[in-house]
Design a protein around this motif. Sequence first.
Motif, short mmCIF file in Angstrom:
data_model
loop_
_atom_site.label_atom_id
_atom_site.label_comp_id
_atom_site.label_asym_id
_atom_site.label_seq_id
_atom_site.Cartn_x
_atom_site.Cartn_y
_atom_site.Cartn_z
N SER A 24 106.54 54.89 21.11
CA SER A 24 106.40 53.42 20.73
C SER A 24 106.16 54.09 22.50
CB SER A 24 107.31 52.87 21.74
OG SER A 24 107.94 51.73 20.76
N LEU A 25 106.18 55.24 23.69
CA LEU A 25 105.39 55.48 24.93
C LEU A 25 104.47 56.36 24.55
CD1 LEU A 25 108.19 55.67 26.92
CD2 LEU A 25 106.68 54.34 27.04
N SER A 26 104.86 57.64 22.75
CA SER A 26 104.02 58.42 22.79
C SER A 26 102.83 57.62 22.27
CB SER A 26 104.58 59.12 21.84
OG SER A 26 105.62 60.17 21.90
N PHE A 27 102.62 56.46 21.65
CA PHE A 27 101.49 55.55 20.65
C PHE A 27 101.06 54.83 22.23
CE2 PHE A 27 103.04 55.07 16.25
CZ PHE A 27 101.94 55.78 15.87
N VAL A 28 101.40 54.36 22.96
CA VAL A 28 100.85 53.93 24.37
C VAL A 28 99.85 55.47 24.79
CG1 VAL A 28 100.75 53.27 26.44
CG2 VAL A 28 102.56 52.47 24.49
N PHE A 29 100.01 56.44 25.11
CA PHE A 29 99.60 57.48 25.25
C PHE A 29 98.76 57.80 24.30
CE2 PHE A 29 103.24 58.69 28.06
CZ PHE A 29 102.65 59.29 29.21
N LEU A 30 98.89 58.22 23.11
CA LEU A 30 97.54 58.16 22.30
C LEU A 30 96.53 57.09 22.72
CD1 LEU A 30 97.69 60.11 19.76
CD2 LEU A 30 98.59 58.47 18.21
N VAL A 31 96.83 55.88 22.19
CA VAL A 31 96.26 54.37 21.77
C VAL A 31 95.18 54.40 22.90
CG1 VAL A 31 95.84 52.55 21.87
CG2 VAL A 31 96.87 53.49 20.18
N SER A 32 96.30 54.86 24.19
CA SER A 32 95.23 54.29 26.07
C SER A 32 94.50 56.21 26.31
CB SER A 32 96.47 53.92 26.62
OG SER A 32 97.18 55.37 26.65
N ALA A 33 94.80 57.10 25.78
CA ALA A 33 93.82 58.40 26.13
C ALA A 33 92.82 58.03 25.26
CB ALA A 33 94.63 59.72 25.67
N LEU A 34 92.54 57.88 24.04
CA LEU A 34 91.78 58.30 22.99
C LEU A 34 90.55 56.56 23.34
CD1 LEU A 34 90.81 58.62 20.70
CD2 LEU A 34 91.73 57.60 19.36
N GLY A 35 91.06 55.12 23.51
CA GLY A 35 90.31 54.79 23.74
C GLY A 35 89.76 54.58 25.38
N LEU A 36 90.41 55.31 26.27
CA LEU A 36 89.79 56.04 27.28
C LEU A 36 88.56 56.41 27.32
CD1 LEU A 36 92.61 55.57 29.78
CD2 LEU A 36 90.64 54.05 29.36
N LYS A 37 88.68 57.85 26.55
CA LYS A 37 88.15 58.27 26.28
C LYS A 37 86.72 58.10 25.60
CE LYS A 37 87.72 62.51 23.68
NZ LYS A 37 86.93 62.92 23.07
N GLU A 38 87.30 57.25 24.70
CA GLU A 38 85.75 55.82 23.70
C GLU A 38 85.31 55.36 25.31
OE1 GLU A 38 86.06 54.50 20.07
OE2 GLU A 38 87.09 55.84 19.75
N TRP A 39 85.56 54.30 25.66
CA TRP A 39 85.46 54.17 26.45
C TRP A 39 84.24 54.26 28.04
CZ3 TRP A 39 86.42 53.38 32.28
CH2 TRP A 39 86.21 51.92 32.51
N ARG A 40 84.71 55.53 28.22
CA ARG A 40 84.13 56.38 29.22
C ARG A 40 82.65 56.69 28.56
NH1 ARG A 40 86.19 61.86 31.42
NH2 ARG A 40 86.88 60.99 33.79
N GLY A 41 82.97 57.57 27.57
CA GLY A 41 82.02 58.07 26.95
C GLY A 41 80.60 56.48 26.54
N TRP A 42 81.06 55.67 26.12
CA TRP A 42 80.72 54.03 26.47
C TRP A 42 79.44 53.91 27.35
CZ3 TRP A 42 81.03 49.65 28.63
CH2 TRP A 42 79.84 48.54 28.06
N LYS A 43 80.72 53.61 28.60
CA LYS A 43 80.03 53.44 29.47
C LYS A 43 79.35 54.29 30.44
CE LYS A 43 81.16 51.06 33.49
NZ LYS A 43 80.37 49.65 33.23
N VAL A 44 78.77 55.58 29.65
CA VAL A 44 78.48 56.28 30.79
C VAL A 44 76.65 56.65 30.05
CG1 VAL A 44 77.49 59.10 31.16
CG2 VAL A 44 79.64 58.17 31.38
N ARG A 45 76.81 56.24 28.76
CA ARG A 45 75.71 56.02 27.56
C ARG A 45 74.91 55.12 27.96
NH1 ARG A 45 73.28 53.55 23.14
NH2 ARG A 45 72.28 55.38 22.43
N SER A 46 75.78 53.95 27.97
CA SER A 46 74.77 52.31 28.25
C SER A 46 74.24 52.48 29.94
CB SER A 46 76.30 51.51 28.56
OG SER A 46 77.22 51.79 28.98
N ARG A 47 75.24 52.75 30.98
CA ARG A 47 73.95 53.11 31.86
C ARG A 47 73.28 54.23 31.92
NH1 ARG A 47 76.20 49.88 36.19
NH2 ARG A 47 75.52 52.06 37.24
N SER A 48 73.08 55.73 31.71
CA SER A 48 72.10 56.16 31.03
C SER A 48 70.95 55.77 30.69
CB SER A 48 72.64 57.54 30.19
OG SER A 48 73.06 57.06 28.81
N LEU A 49 71.21 54.96 29.30
CA LEU A 49 69.83 53.89 28.72
C LEU A 49 69.18 53.05 30.09
CD1 LEU A 49 71.71 53.59 25.48
CD2 LEU A 49 69.79 54.54 25.75
N LYS A 50 70.21 52.96 31.11
CA LYS A 50 69.21 51.80 31.85
C LYS A 50 68.16 52.71 32.73
CE LYS A 50 71.95 48.31 31.21
NZ LYS A 50 73.76 46.66 31.46
#
Length: 168
Positions: A75-101
């Motif tokens: 359970s704890l491994s999945f939380v680390f895995l999902v949160s790291a992967l999701g935050l990696k995606e979120w950061r990439g999306w945030k940087v890209r969406s801000r750069s378009l503006k």
Amino acid sequence: SSAVAFSCVGILFGLAGLAFVIYFRDRPVIKMSQGRLLAVFCVSIAFLNLGMIVLALGYPRPSEAKCKGSLAIVSLSFVFLVSALGLKEWRGWKVRSRSLKYKRASISDNRLYAYIAGAVAVMLLIITVWFVLDPPRPDPCQDFTCSFSAGFFVAWGYLVLLIFATTG
């Protein structure tokens, strides 16, 4: 057993990935790929497979400790895995969406680690309450299995919610 062998291979892949990320951390492709989150991802893969080994080794003669240990590690491994992967995606999306503006986006690693720590703290709370109120035990009606209570479904429901929150 084959489950243990397969999990050992998974641990080796996780550790090899970690070694690769650490060795090549100064390369631009690793920096752009958010190497620190990749390292968290690799470590969580190794621990997830460790939890599977505990689960597989408990299969012939399950005990309360093996049931608790394997379910907590997985359970704890999945939380680390999902949160790291999701935050990696979120950061990439945030940087890209801000750069378009034509705006700059800066999201520190410490901020992401705080989010991961928060997700892990919630899971630790769920696991603690689950193990105190109704811990997983060997199921007397079924050979070689641990019982599942409401705590199991709350923990895995939280994981599904975390997946939707970080990738949706």
